[in-house]
Enzyme design. Structure first.
Site, PDB file in Angstrom:
ATOM      1  N   ASP A  35      47.834 -10.510 -53.920  1.00 19.70           N
ATOM      2  CA  ASP A  35      48.357 -10.340 -55.280  1.00 19.70           C
ATOM      3  C   ASP A  35      47.705 -11.352 -56.210  1.00 19.70           C
ATOM      4  O   ASP A  35      47.583 -12.542 -55.870  1.00 19.70           O
ATOM      5  CB  ASP A  35      49.878 -10.557 -55.303  1.00 19.70           C
ATOM      6  CG  ASP A  35      50.623  -9.547 -54.454  1.00 19.70           C
ATOM      7  OD1 ASP A  35      50.164  -8.395 -54.391  1.00 19.70           O
ATOM      8  OD2 ASP A  35      51.641  -9.923 -53.849  1.00 19.70           O
ATOM      9  N   ASP A  41      53.064 -18.620 -61.850  1.00 17.65           N
ATOM     10  CA  ASP A  41      53.283 -18.777 -60.410  1.00 17.65           C
ATOM     11  C   ASP A  41      52.731 -20.103 -59.923  1.00 17.65           C
ATOM     12  O   ASP A  41      53.396 -20.855 -59.207  1.00 17.65           O
ATOM     13  CB  ASP A  41      52.578 -17.653 -59.626  1.00 17.65           C
ATOM     14  CG  ASP A  41      53.218 -16.295 -59.807  1.00 17.65           C
ATOM     15  OD1 ASP A  41      54.453 -16.220 -59.834  1.00 17.65           O
ATOM     16  OD2 ASP A  41      52.477 -15.312 -59.911  1.00 17.65           O
ATOM     17  N   GLU A  64      55.293 -19.161 -50.963  1.00 12.75           N
ATOM     18  CA  GLU A  64      54.693 -17.834 -51.004  1.00 12.75           C
ATOM     19  C   GLU A  64      53.308 -17.868 -51.636  1.00 12.75           C
ATOM     20  O   GLU A  64      52.477 -17.002 -51.366  1.00 12.75           O
ATOM     21  CB  GLU A  64      55.597 -16.877 -51.785  1.00 12.75           C
ATOM     22  CG  GLU A  64      55.076 -15.450 -51.799  1.00 12.75           C
ATOM     23  CD  GLU A  64      56.013 -14.478 -52.466  1.00 12.75           C
ATOM     24  OE1 GLU A  64      57.120 -14.291 -51.946  1.00 12.75           O
ATOM     25  OE2 GLU A  64      55.630 -13.915 -53.499  1.00 12.75           O
ATOM     26  N   GLU A  65      53.070 -18.870 -52.459  1.00  8.55           N
ATOM     27  CA  GLU A  65      51.789 -18.968 -53.154  1.00  8.55           C
ATOM     28  C   GLU A  65      50.743 -19.752 -52.379  1.00  8.55           C
ATOM     29  O   GLU A  65      49.626 -19.922 -52.861  1.00  8.55           O
ATOM     30  CB  GLU A  65      51.996 -19.604 -54.537  1.00  8.55           C
ATOM     31  CG  GLU A  65      52.995 -18.888 -55.421  1.00  8.55           C
ATOM     32  CD  GLU A  65      52.617 -17.429 -55.676  1.00  8.55           C
ATOM     33  OE1 GLU A  65      51.409 -17.121 -55.716  1.00  8.55           O
ATOM     34  OE2 GLU A  65      53.527 -16.595 -55.827  1.00  8.55           O
ATOM     35  N   ASP A  83      59.895 -19.225 -52.704  1.00  4.09           N
ATOM     36  CA  ASP A  83      59.151 -18.404 -53.649  1.00  4.09           C
ATOM     37  C   ASP A  83      59.359 -19.059 -55.004  1.00  4.09           C
ATOM     38  O   ASP A  83      60.459 -19.017 -55.560  1.00  4.09           O
ATOM     39  CB  ASP A  83      59.685 -16.971 -53.642  1.00  4.09           C
ATOM     40  CG  ASP A  83      58.848 -16.037 -54.508  1.00  4.09           C
ATOM     41  OD1 ASP A  83      58.054 -16.536 -55.322  1.00  4.09           O
ATOM     42  OD2 ASP A  83      58.996 -14.808 -54.370  1.00  4.09           O
ATOM     43  N   LEU A  85      58.437 -18.493 -58.145  1.00  5.54           N
ATOM     44  CA  LEU A  85      58.831 -17.695 -59.310  1.00  5.54           C
ATOM     45  C   LEU A  85      58.750 -16.211 -58.940  1.00  5.54           C
ATOM     46  O   LEU A  85      57.789 -15.524 -59.250  1.00  5.54           O
ATOM     47  CB  LEU A  85      57.947 -18.012 -60.523  1.00  5.54           C
ATOM     48  CG  LEU A  85      58.499 -17.543 -61.872  1.00  5.54           C
ATOM     49  CD1 LEU A  85      59.856 -18.187 -62.162  1.00  5.54           C
ATOM     50  CD2 LEU A  85      57.522 -17.840 -62.996  1.00  5.54           C
ATOM     51  N   ASP A  86      59.801 -15.741 -58.286  1.00  3.26           N
ATOM     52  CA  ASP A  86      59.873 -14.349 -57.875  1.00  3.26           C
ATOM     53  C   ASP A  86      60.038 -13.443 -59.097  1.00  3.26           C
ATOM     54  O   ASP A  86      60.844 -13.721 -59.979  1.00  3.26           O
ATOM     55  CB  ASP A  86      61.063 -14.159 -56.926  1.00  3.26           C
ATOM     56  CG  ASP A  86      61.109 -12.771 -56.324  1.00  3.26           C
ATOM     57  OD1 ASP A  86      60.346 -12.529 -55.395  1.00  3.26           O
ATOM     58  OD2 ASP A  86      61.898 -11.950 -56.800  1.00  3.26           O
ATOM     59  N   GLU A 225      61.912 -14.658 -49.093  1.00  6.08           N
ATOM     60  CA  GLU A 225      62.767 -13.746 -49.838  1.00  6.08           C
ATOM     61  C   GLU A 225      63.897 -13.170 -48.988  1.00  6.08           C
ATOM     62  O   GLU A 225      65.075 -13.310 -49.319  1.00  6.08           O
ATOM     63  CB  GLU A 225      61.911 -12.597 -50.402  1.00  6.08           C
ATOM     64  CG  GLU A 225      60.855 -13.071 -51.377  1.00  6.08           C
ATOM     65  CD  GLU A 225      59.819 -12.006 -51.740  1.00  6.08           C
ATOM     66  OE1 GLU A 225      59.503 -11.889 -52.941  1.00  6.08           O
ATOM     67  OE2 GLU A 225      59.319 -11.312 -50.830  1.00  6.08           O
TER      68      GLU A 225
END
Length: 281
Positions: A35, A41, A64-65, A83, A85-86, A225
């Site tokens: 992504d 993010d 997640e990043e 995460d 900034l979901d 998540e």
């Protein structure tokens, strides 16, 4: 654990300010699942990592990043997957987004989760923390104030069906249609945090993100998540499953593994289990 929650509160205030003034455009980077990362993010990730580095009880973190686990304090007790900034792609259209935190011991697996938290950045900033129970706090004058304990009813009224609908299994589509026929209302923003937050605050319902023909193992990531929200929903007298078993029992083989997932109050989850077991191959 109090140190960790204080750090999450501090990061939430900084991210709130970042969202209000930050650049919402895309970066030239991609995360581990391909992504394209927004600049928000990356900046949110940097905020949380910098704050967590100063918390001595945190042994390691994974975002997640980020591609890999980052070691922080050799003598720390806790591992945190987050995460930053979901739903960040919703910021530029001014919809609610959030941060999600799973606090683990020993290893990053569902059965090692010992606490979870998330922050909703919307018209108001709210923080939900789950340990033995689930408590909600609201940011008022730059300080988080306790508001209420959250509990799910046995049956809810909201239905939040995620993923690409033309890739659903026919039995899944039939189940979703039947839920609507039973009088449930559609509530789906495309943001996992606000949608699950709404179901919690309104007393129940179903959030689903199934395996599909384009994503057989689902889209949502286990550590960042699914597992944190599974923990929160169970502590709020609800359930979280992958269609067949508890989400927290799903095996993790890689830090960026995904899984199908369903979150809800007991009656909705009973229906999902029945439908999925009847249609298991």
């Amino acid at each position: 654990m109090t140190e960790i929650f204080d750090a999450i509160k501090k990061s939430a205030i900084d991210i709130k300010n970042l969202i209000e003034t930050g650049d919402t455009s895309k970066s030239t980077n991609e995360n581990s699942t391909g992504d394209t990362q927004l600049k928000l993010d990356i900046a949110s990730d940097e905020i949380i990592e910098a704050i967590f580095k100063d918390v001595s009880c945190i042994k390691a973190i994974v975002s997640e990043e980020q591609e890999e686990i980052i070691s922080l304090n050799e003598n720390g007790k806790y591992l945190i997957a987050y995460d930053p900034l979901d739903g960040s792609s919703l910021v530029d259209v001014n919809l609610s987004v959030g941060s999600i935190f799973g606090i683990y011991e020993n290893d990053f697996t569902g059965n090692n989760l010992v606490a979870a938290a998330y922050v909703v950045y919307g018209p108001r900033v709210e923080l939900v923390i789950a340990t033995d129970d689930v408590k909600m706090y609201r940011l008022i004058n730059n300080e988080f104030k306790f508001m209420q304990e959250l509990k799910l009813n046995e049956k809810g009224k909201l239905n939040a069906p995620g993923s690409t609908q033309n890739c659903w299994a026919p039995f899944h589509k039939k189940m979703i249609d039947e839920i609507f026929e039973d009088g449930y209302r559609l509530r789906y923003s495309g943001g996992m945090v606000p949608d699950l937050h709404q179901i919690l605050l309104k007393g129940g319902g179903l959030f689903s993100y199934p395996g599909t023909t384009d994503r057989p193992k689902g889209k949502l990531r286990q550590l960042f998540e699914v597992f944190p929200f599974a923990y929160i929903y169970e502590k709020a007298n609800g359930q979280a499953i992958d269609g067949f078993k508890r989400a927290l029992e799903v095996e993790t083989t890689h830090i960026h593994d995904t899984t199908p997932c369903f979150f809800g109050s007991n009656e909705e989850i009973k229906k999902v289990l029945k439908v999925y077991k009847e249609n298991a191959k």
